[in-house]
Design a protein around this motif. Structure first.
Motif, short mmCIF file in Angstrom:
data_model
loop_
_atom_site.label_atom_id
_atom_site.label_comp_id
_atom_site.label_asym_id
_atom_site.label_seq_id
_atom_site.Cartn_x
_atom_site.Cartn_y
_atom_site.Cartn_z
N LYS A 75 39.05 42.24 49.08
CA LYS A 75 39.90 41.77 48.00
C LYS A 75 40.74 40.60 48.48
O LYS A 75 41.32 40.63 49.57
N THR B 173 37.20 39.77 44.16
CA THR B 173 36.44 40.53 45.15
C THR B 173 35.49 39.53 45.81
O THR B 173 34.69 38.89 45.12
N CYS C 173 30.63 48.17 46.91
CA CYS C 173 30.74 46.84 46.31
C CYS C 173 29.40 46.49 45.66
O CYS C 173 28.35 46.58 46.30
#
Length: 254
Positions: free
Chosen positions: A203, A208, A238
């Motif tokens: 982050k 992101t 992710c």
């Protein structure tokens, strides 16, 4: 009496043979599964454009340029066995590696050619990261730093020569998804290979950012294709992220 005793014995023997014939393939498959094992190691690679966008003040990003080689390929972060670290390393040295300055650690013993390859492939080696990595992870994977880094660099070269790299370079300044990366891994290393890959992300402000990949591999020798095939599928927290701008846009990270 002789016939009465012999007949059941023959039947029993026939049943035993039949059972063995049925069970043999399953036993062989199980033995093969144990022999190939699951994920024994993880190859971790960095995407420097994303990493330096997320952490522009990192020592490994000193001098980073979108026109440099580091912006056009994956870098080496490490190769490790999950849940293992500092194998056979003296406790005092391990503690120093965990908390001290990396450049205070003993230099790794490498052939000059391997050293040159490593310095090009691992930007953080300038700050002594290669010394810590050998103590923490390499000691659990290989008998020497030369064997550890030589092998890791060979696997990295195979990844950098694959279509996986193209996915990231073509997405410069945009967003890349896990599905896109996994599809490229399948193309490069065989159907299902992408299931062994995770995106590593960080982050940075409201973004992101993709900072690299981790790839599950089997232990031992062989090509990256073979090693990936011997590993277990994995999940990735992710699933998409920004690849980083050619030049760091600090305002966008606020």
């Amino acid at each position: 009496m002789k016939t009465i005793v012999t007949l059941p014995a023959q039947v029993a023997l026939s049943l035993l043979i039949a059972c063995l014939l049925v069970l043999a393939p399953a036993a062989a498959w199980a033995q093969s599964a144990v022999a190939t094992g699951g994920t024994r190691e993880v190859l971790s690679v960095g995407w420097q454009a994303g990493y330096c966008a997320a952490r522009p003040k990192s020592k490994g990003c000193a001098g980073f340029s979108s026109s440099g080689d580091a912006a056009q390929r994956f870098s080496l972060v490490g190769r490790f066995q999950p849940r293992k670290s500092y194998c056979g390393i003296e406790a005092g040295l391990a503690q120093k590696a965990k908390k001290g300055a990396w450049t205070d650690l003993p230099e790794v013993s490498l052939a000059s050619a391997t050293k040159d390859r490593l310095m090009a492939a691992m930007p953080a080696a300038r700050s002594g990261f290669d010394r810590r990595l050998w103590l923490k992870s390499g000691s659990c994977v290989a008998a020497s730093a030369e064997a550890y880094y030589g092998r890791s660099l060979d696997l990295l070269d195979q990844l950098n020569a694959s279509p996986v790299l193209t996915v990231l370079t073509r997405k410069a300044g945009g967003t890349v998804t896990l599905a896109e990366v996994r599809a490229a891994v399948d193309t490069a290393f065989g159907a299902g290979a992408g299931e062994r890959v995770r995106l590593t992300c960080r982050k940075a402000g409201n973004r992101t950012v993709v900072t690299g990949l981790t790839i599950g591999i089997a232990a031992g020798e062989g090509t990256l294709t073979t090693l990936i095939a011997g590993a277990k599928p994995t999940t990735s927290r992710c699933t998409e992220g920004w690849t980083g701008m050619p030049t760091v846009d600090r305002a966008a990270l606020q």
